[in-house]
Design an enzyme around this catalytic site. Structure first.
Site, mmCIF file in Angstrom:
data_model
loop_
_atom_site.group_PDB
_atom_site.id
_atom_site.type_symbol
_atom_site.label_atom_id
_atom_site.label_comp_id
_atom_site.label_asym_id
_atom_site.label_seq_id
_atom_site.Cartn_x
_atom_site.Cartn_y
_atom_site.Cartn_z
ATOM 1 N N GLY A 1 45.448 41.147 42.533
ATOM 2 C CA GLY A 1 44.954 41.757 41.465
ATOM 3 C C GLY A 1 44.530 43.159 41.393
ATOM 4 O O GLY A 1 43.792 43.921 41.237
ATOM 5 N N ASP B 1 51.193 34.607 39.687
ATOM 6 C CA ASP B 1 50.195 33.851 39.136
ATOM 7 C C ASP B 1 49.887 33.146 40.456
ATOM 8 O O ASP B 1 50.314 32.183 41.054
ATOM 9 C CB ASP B 1 50.617 32.718 38.096
ATOM 10 C CG ASP B 1 49.387 31.985 37.775
ATOM 11 O OD1 ASP B 1 48.360 32.051 38.426
ATOM 12 O OD2 ASP B 1 49.680 31.072 37.008
ATOM 13 N N ALA C 1 30.441 29.249 40.510
ATOM 14 C CA ALA C 1 30.960 28.424 41.427
ATOM 15 C C ALA C 1 32.086 28.822 42.298
ATOM 16 O O ALA C 1 32.344 28.276 43.280
ATOM 17 C CB ALA C 1 31.332 26.939 40.583
ATOM 18 N N TYR D 1 32.282 30.522 36.752
ATOM 19 C CA TYR D 1 32.761 32.002 37.745
ATOM 20 C C TYR D 1 31.552 31.736 38.950
ATOM 21 O O TYR D 1 32.124 32.140 40.196
ATOM 22 C CB TYR D 1 32.298 33.210 37.033
ATOM 23 C CG TYR D 1 32.799 34.504 37.651
ATOM 24 C CD1 TYR D 1 33.797 34.893 37.788
ATOM 25 C CD2 TYR D 1 31.451 35.391 37.978
ATOM 26 C CE1 TYR D 1 34.102 35.912 38.470
ATOM 27 C CE2 TYR D 1 31.788 36.319 38.758
ATOM 28 C CZ TYR D 1 33.103 36.982 38.782
ATOM 29 O OH TYR D 1 33.296 38.052 39.558
ATOM 30 N N ASN E 1 41.517 39.936 45.567
ATOM 31 C CA ASN E 1 40.553 40.609 44.729
ATOM 32 C C ASN E 1 40.673 39.936 43.355
ATOM 33 O O ASN E 1 39.821 39.985 42.398
ATOM 34 C CB ASN E 1 41.023 41.880 44.641
ATOM 35 C CG ASN E 1 40.492 42.520 43.369
ATOM 36 O OD1 ASN E 1 39.266 42.769 43.293
ATOM 37 N ND2 ASN E 1 41.218 42.868 42.284
ATOM 38 N N SER F 1 46.432 45.995 40.039
ATOM 39 C CA SER F 1 47.006 46.731 39.018
ATOM 40 C C SER F 1 45.552 47.586 38.417
ATOM 41 O O SER F 1 45.838 48.776 38.136
ATOM 42 C CB SER F 1 47.740 46.047 37.834
ATOM 43 O OG SER F 1 48.867 45.576 38.252
ATOM 44 N N ARG F 2 44.462 47.063 38.249
ATOM 45 C CA ARG F 2 43.622 47.829 37.436
ATOM 46 C C ARG F 2 41.998 47.721 38.241
ATOM 47 O O ARG F 2 41.824 46.574 39.136
ATOM 48 C CB ARG F 2 43.432 46.962 36.159
ATOM 49 C CG ARG F 2 44.724 47.084 35.176
ATOM 50 C CD ARG F 2 44.507 46.693 34.050
ATOM 51 N NE ARG F 2 44.284 45.028 34.348
ATOM 52 C CZ ARG F 2 43.221 44.194 33.794
ATOM 53 N NH1 ARG F 2 42.085 44.714 33.313
ATOM 54 N NH2 ARG F 2 43.424 43.122 33.906
#
Length: 250
Positions: free
Chosen positions: A17, A68, A162, A160, A95, A19-20
């Site tokens: 994760g 993915d 969990a 989220y 992340n 890129s942002r």
């Protein structure tokens, strides 16, 4: 390491994760501190390429990989490419994460499982790839991004919360498995952070006032903690869950 040397000199880091938001801030902190960085993302190719170009300006090797991480086979293939390109992995930061917030009463099964698949299963899929590499080297740092939602729960975030609570148990178990091999595994649990995901929340005065420090964290503040945990300065820290939430979950 002398005081003048970059904290991650000659290290290779993988960030999911990347890129942002928080992920990009982590990648930037790593590059500024001497690490070569491979980052994974499943979003926009254009955004990933722009981020890679920006990070390259700090003088270390950077490459973006579209992946993915909920797909084990694809994740395995990407890590083979990373190892072929970079030679090793010294640091892994999990992340990548998604939200599908909704009260359980109206939450669809796929809205629950998709969050678990990315946030928790994805962490298993990536750690599985670096585990043998770090075991053989007898060194390594794994940092998993959890959340205060995984510590205290949050209405409308059963999926989220969990997934992030699962990350905590996953982190502690991994830490116990690999501690004797010189590998550290820790979790960081942010509260609200100023990113594109939380723009709407930032305008909620009641929410902001519930944070003892009365503000959201900056992505760079999360990145600084991850940087420390990924460095040699944190060689005797493992199995920890460190809140960085302005006092929200005290």
């Amino acid at each position: 390491m002398s005081n003048n040397e970059p904290m991650l000199k000659n290290k290779v880091a993988v960030v999911t994760g990347g890129s942002r938001g928080i992920g990009r801030a982590i990648c930037e902190a790593f590059c500024k501190n001497g690490a070569d960085v491979a980052f994974l993302d499943a979003g926009s190719v254009e955004t990933a390429e722009e981020t890679a170009a920006y990070l390259s300006t700090f003088g270390t090797k950077v490459k973006a990989y579209m992946c993915d991480i909920s797909d084990f086979a694809k994740t395995s293939e990407v890590f083979k490419e990373i190892l072929a390109e970079f030679g090793t992995v010294d640091i892994l930061v999990n992340n990548a994460g998604i939200t599908r917030d909704k009260l359980l009463l109206s939450m669809k099964p796929e809205e629950f499982t998709s969050v678990i698949d990315i946030n928790l299963v994805g962490a298993y899929n990536t750690v599985k790839q670096v585990y043998p590499v770090m075991i053989k080297k007898r060194s390594g740092k794994i940092v998993n991004i959890s959340s205060v939602s995984g510590i205290m729960g949050n209405a409308g975030q059963t999926n989220y919360s969990a997934s992030k609570a699962g990350i905590i148990g996953f982190t502690k178990s991994i830490a116990k498995e690999v501690a004797s091999r010189g590998i550290c595994c820790n979790a960081v649990a942010p509260g609200f952070v100023s990113t594109s995901m939380t723009t709407a929340f930032a305008e909620n005065e009641a929410l902001v006032s519930s944070i003892p420090m009365h503000r959201f964290a900056k992505p760079e503040e999360i990145a600084d903690l991850v940087l420390f945990l990924s460095s040699d300065k944190a060689d005797y820290i493992t199995g920890e869950v460190i809140r960085i939430d302005g006092g929200l979950a005290m």
